[in-house]
Write a protein that holds these residues in place. Sequence first.
Motif, PDB file in Angstrom:
ATOM      1  N   ILE A  59       0.833  -1.205   0.000  1.00 30.33           N
ATOM      2  CA  ILE A  59       0.000   0.000   0.000  1.00 30.33           C
ATOM      3  C   ILE A  59       0.867   1.254   0.000  1.00 30.33           C
ATOM      4  CG2 ILE A  59      -1.728   1.306   1.312  1.00 30.33           C
ATOM      5  CD1 ILE A  59      -2.950  -1.415   2.062  1.00 30.33           C
ATOM      6  N   SER A  60       1.983   1.225   0.705  1.00 33.12           N
ATOM      7  CA  SER A  60       2.886   2.378   0.671  1.00 33.12           C
ATOM      8  C   SER A  60       3.472   2.575  -0.719  1.00 33.12           C
ATOM      9  CB  SER A  60       4.004   2.216   1.698  1.00 33.12           C
ATOM     10  OG  SER A  60       3.457   2.301   2.984  1.00 33.12           O
ATOM     11  N   GLY A  61       3.607   1.481  -1.462  1.00 38.70           N
ATOM     12  CA  GLY A  61       4.087   1.584  -2.834  1.00 38.70           C
ATOM     13  C   GLY A  61       3.151   2.373  -3.730  1.00 38.70           C
ATOM     14  N   ILE A  62       1.877   2.435  -3.365  1.00 40.72           N
ATOM     15  CA  ILE A  62       0.942   3.273  -4.120  1.00 40.72           C
ATOM     16  C   ILE A  62       1.347   4.734  -3.963  1.00 40.72           C
ATOM     17  CG2 ILE A  62      -1.453   4.055  -4.326  1.00 40.72           C
ATOM     18  CD1 ILE A  62      -2.293   1.331  -3.136  1.00 40.72           C
ATOM     19  N   HIS A  63       1.755   5.092  -2.760  1.00 45.07           N
ATOM     20  CA  HIS A  63       2.098   6.485  -2.458  1.00 45.07           C
ATOM     21  C   HIS A  63       3.489   6.859  -2.942  1.00 45.07           C
ATOM     22  CE1 HIS A  63       2.745  10.139  -0.049  1.00 45.07           C
ATOM     23  NE2 HIS A  63       1.433  10.240  -0.123  1.00 45.07           N
ATOM     24  N   GLY A  64       4.404   5.937  -2.904  1.00 42.54           N
ATOM     25  CA  GLY A  64       5.799   6.223  -3.269  1.00 42.54           C
ATOM     26  C   GLY A  64       6.623   4.970  -3.092  1.00 42.54           C
ATOM     27  N   LEU A  65       7.723   5.092  -2.325  1.00 40.05           N
ATOM     28  CA  LEU A  65       8.544   3.912  -2.092  1.00 40.05           C
ATOM     29  C   LEU A  65       7.687   2.777  -1.580  1.00 40.05           C
ATOM     30  CD1 LEU A  65      11.746   5.404  -0.473  1.00 40.05           C
ATOM     31  CD2 LEU A  65      11.617   4.152  -2.610  1.00 40.05           C
ATOM     32  N   PRO A  66       7.865   1.592  -2.037  1.00 40.26           N
ATOM     33  CA  PRO A  66       8.992   1.004  -2.739  1.00 40.26           C
ATOM     34  C   PRO A  66       8.868   0.985  -4.262  1.00 40.26           C
ATOM     35  CG  PRO A  66       7.606  -0.746  -1.938  1.00 40.26           C
ATOM     36  CD  PRO A  66       6.965   0.547  -1.510  1.00 40.26           C
ATOM     37  N   TYR A  67       8.053   1.811  -4.863  1.00 36.82           N
ATOM     38  CA  TYR A  67       7.931   1.911  -6.323  1.00 36.82           C
ATOM     39  C   TYR A  67       7.610   0.558  -6.967  1.00 36.82           C
ATOM     40  CZ  TYR A  67      10.501   6.240  -5.391  1.00 36.82           C
ATOM     41  OH  TYR A  67      10.923   7.434  -4.895  1.00 36.82           O
ATOM     42  N   VAL A  68       6.615  -0.106  -6.423  1.00 33.79           N
ATOM     43  CA  VAL A  68       6.185  -1.382  -6.980  1.00 33.79           C
ATOM     44  C   VAL A  68       4.819  -1.214  -7.636  1.00 33.79           C
ATOM     45  CG1 VAL A  68       7.498  -2.805  -5.368  1.00 33.79           C
ATOM     46  CG2 VAL A  68       5.177  -2.107  -4.769  1.00 33.79           C
ATOM     47  N   GLN A  69       4.569  -2.045  -8.633  1.00 34.87           N
ATOM     48  CA  GLN A  69       3.264  -2.043  -9.277  1.00 34.87           C
ATOM     49  C   GLN A  69       2.255  -2.594  -8.277  1.00 34.87           C
ATOM     50  OE1 GLN A  69       2.909  -4.817 -12.513  1.00 34.87           O
ATOM     51  NE2 GLN A  69       1.473  -3.493 -13.610  1.00 34.87           N
ATOM     52  N   TRP A  70       1.089  -1.973  -8.185  1.00 37.69           N
ATOM     53  CA  TRP A  70       0.092  -2.423  -7.220  1.00 37.69           C
ATOM     54  C   TRP A  70      -1.154  -2.908  -7.941  1.00 37.69           C
ATOM     55  CZ3 TRP A  70      -4.840  -1.153  -5.202  1.00 37.69           C
ATOM     56  CH2 TRP A  70      -5.138  -1.778  -3.993  1.00 37.69           C
ATOM     57  N   ASP A  71      -1.561  -4.117  -7.642  1.00 35.92           N
ATOM     58  CA  ASP A  71      -2.807  -4.690  -8.139  1.00 35.92           C
ATOM     59  C   ASP A  71      -2.903  -4.664  -9.672  1.00 35.92           C
ATOM     60  OD1 ASP A  71      -5.248  -5.949  -7.901  1.00 35.92           O
ATOM     61  OD2 ASP A  71      -6.361  -4.108  -7.528  1.00 35.92           O
ATOM     62  N   GLY A  72      -1.789  -4.828 -10.334  1.00 36.19           N
ATOM     63  CA  GLY A  72      -1.793  -4.888 -11.789  1.00 36.19           C
ATOM     64  C   GLY A  72      -2.041  -3.562 -12.477  1.00 36.19           C
ATOM     65  N   ALA A  73      -1.989  -2.470 -11.741  1.00 37.07           N
ATOM     66  CA  ALA A  73      -2.267  -1.153 -12.330  1.00 37.07           C
ATOM     67  C   ALA A  73      -1.013  -0.558 -12.953  1.00 37.07           C
ATOM     68  CB  ALA A  73      -2.811  -0.206 -11.271  1.00 37.07           C
ATOM     69  N   LYS A 179      10.596  -1.503   8.732  1.00 38.98           N
ATOM     70  CA  LYS A 179      11.760  -2.353   8.516  1.00 38.98           C
ATOM     71  C   LYS A 179      11.445  -3.327   7.384  1.00 38.98           C
ATOM     72  CE  LYS A 179      13.337  -2.065  13.268  1.00 38.98           C
ATOM     73  NZ  LYS A 179      13.609  -2.778  14.510  1.00 38.98           N
ATOM     74  N   PHE A 180      12.176  -3.202   6.275  1.00 38.07           N
ATOM     75  CA  PHE A 180      11.953  -4.090   5.139  1.00 38.07           C
ATOM     76  C   PHE A 180      12.239  -5.525   5.558  1.00 38.07           C
ATOM     77  CE2 PHE A 180      12.653  -0.016   3.137  1.00 38.07           C
ATOM     78  CZ  PHE A 180      11.634   0.009   2.190  1.00 38.07           C
ATOM     79  N   GLN A 181      11.345  -6.424   5.223  1.00 38.63           N
ATOM     80  CA  GLN A 181      11.484  -7.816   5.638  1.00 38.63           C
ATOM     81  C   GLN A 181      12.700  -8.482   5.007  1.00 38.63           C
ATOM     82  OE1 GLN A 181       7.599  -9.508   4.885  1.00 38.63           O
ATOM     83  NE2 GLN A 181       6.647  -8.107   6.320  1.00 38.63           N
ATOM     84  N   SER A 182      13.119  -7.993   3.851  1.00 36.07           N
ATOM     85  CA  SER A 182      14.296  -8.551   3.192  1.00 36.07           C
ATOM     86  C   SER A 182      15.592  -8.075   3.850  1.00 36.07           C
ATOM     87  CB  SER A 182      14.306  -8.140   1.723  1.00 36.07           C
ATOM     88  OG  SER A 182      14.391  -6.724   1.617  1.00 36.07           O
ATOM     89  N   GLY A 183      15.468  -7.123   4.775  1.00 34.38           N
ATOM     90  CA  GLY A 183      16.650  -6.593   5.443  1.00 34.38           C
ATOM     91  C   GLY A 183      17.205  -5.339   4.793  1.00 34.38           C
ATOM     92  N   HIS A 184      16.741  -5.033   3.598  1.00 32.09           N
ATOM     93  CA  HIS A 184      17.170  -3.809   2.921  1.00 32.09           C
ATOM     94  C   HIS A 184      16.025  -3.329   2.042  1.00 32.09           C
ATOM     95  CE1 HIS A 184      17.656  -6.164  -0.768  1.00 32.09           C
ATOM     96  NE2 HIS A 184      18.260  -7.063  -0.004  1.00 32.09           N
ATOM     97  N   GLY A 185      16.008  -2.059   1.773  1.00 28.87           N
ATOM     98  CA  GLY A 185      14.958  -1.486   0.954  1.00 28.87           C
ATOM     99  C   GLY A 185      15.137  -1.800  -0.519  1.00 28.87           C
ATOM    100  N   PRO A 186      14.123  -1.494  -1.302  1.00 26.26           N
ATOM    101  CA  PRO A 186      14.200  -1.738  -2.745  1.00 26.26           C
ATOM    102  C   PRO A 186      15.203  -0.806  -3.411  1.00 26.26           C
ATOM    103  CG  PRO A 186      12.249  -0.493  -2.217  1.00 26.26           C
ATOM    104  CD  PRO A 186      12.875  -0.862  -0.899  1.00 26.26           C
ATOM    105  N   ALA A 187      15.721  -1.250  -4.513  1.00 21.64           N
ATOM    106  CA  ALA A 187      16.641  -0.413  -5.286  1.00 21.64           C
ATOM    107  C   ALA A 187      15.844   0.721  -5.931  1.00 21.64           C
ATOM    108  CB  ALA A 187      17.323  -1.239  -6.368  1.00 21.64           C
ATOM    109  N   PRO A 188      16.406   1.929  -5.953  1.00 19.56           N
ATOM    110  CA  PRO A 188      15.694   3.029  -6.616  1.00 19.56           C
ATOM    111  C   PRO A 188      15.574   2.751  -8.108  1.00 19.56           C
ATOM    112  CG  PRO A 188      17.906   3.708  -5.956  1.00 19.56           C
ATOM    113  CD  PRO A 188      17.688   2.315  -5.436  1.00 19.56           C
ATOM    114  N   PRO A 189      14.529   3.317  -8.749  1.00 21.04           N
ATOM    115  CA  PRO A 189      14.364   3.090 -10.196  1.00 21.04           C
ATOM    116  C   PRO A 189      15.487   3.749 -10.969  1.00 21.04           C
ATOM    117  CG  PRO A 189      12.795   4.719  -9.391  1.00 21.04           C
ATOM    118  CD  PRO A 189      13.521   4.171  -8.201  1.00 21.04           C
ATOM    119  N   ASN A 190      15.722   3.253 -12.165  1.00 21.74           N
ATOM    120  CA  ASN A 190      16.777   3.821 -13.027  1.00 21.74           C
ATOM    121  C   ASN A 190      16.394   5.201 -13.521  1.00 21.74           C
ATOM    122  OD1 ASN A 190      18.244   1.518 -12.739  1.00 21.74           O
ATOM    123  ND2 ASN A 190      17.329   0.542 -14.535  1.00 21.74           N
TER     124      ASN A 190
END
Length: 190
Positions: A59-73, A179-190
């Motif tokens: 849900i935070s990715g909708i607003h900004g970081l982690p810059y992931v596609q949400w719900d196929g949108a 705290k990112f579950q992977s231990g580190h945040g996502p890489a910023p987009p290119n």
Amino acid sequence: MSGRIITTGAAGLQGSVAPRIESHELVKPENEKLWSLYIQAMQRMYDSKENEMDSHFQISGIHGLPYVQWDGAGGEQPVGAPAGYCQHSTVIFPTWHRPYCALYEQILHRHAVQVAATYTTDQAAWKKAAEDFRIPFWDWALHPLPPKQFYDHKQYSQVTITLPDGQKKPVYNPLLAYKFQSGHGPAPPN
């Protein structure tokens, strides 16, 4: 949770919606039930698996970081990358941001109701507090800064809440950081 999420906002168990309270009011002792539910609901939302659509991560990715596609949108890079889907500084911001906040509050409210159901003392009062749960607002005109519990890492790395057994104990303050579950945040987009 998988599949589509229909955004309805936080509706009380009886179909009514309680008014929001100002963040400085939320942290006062007389609102200990709302405060305790808020902290625990936030932690549950954070603990949801990052690949679940109703997780804080998604849900935070909708607003900004982690810059992931949400719900196929949208495409692989959300609209306006690196800003995610967020429409700050555009004319459609109010109509975009309100549903986003309603979705976030809806999921947080669901967690608050689930937390309240685990209380073994004063169950009716905890259920009522969960029904009334809303995300607080910050009246920046009245208070130039939000309550320190929302930003002071040194003094409030832990906050005291009432747990389901009725005991007051300090717990990690989830308002300070995710705290990112992977231990580190996502890489910023290119």
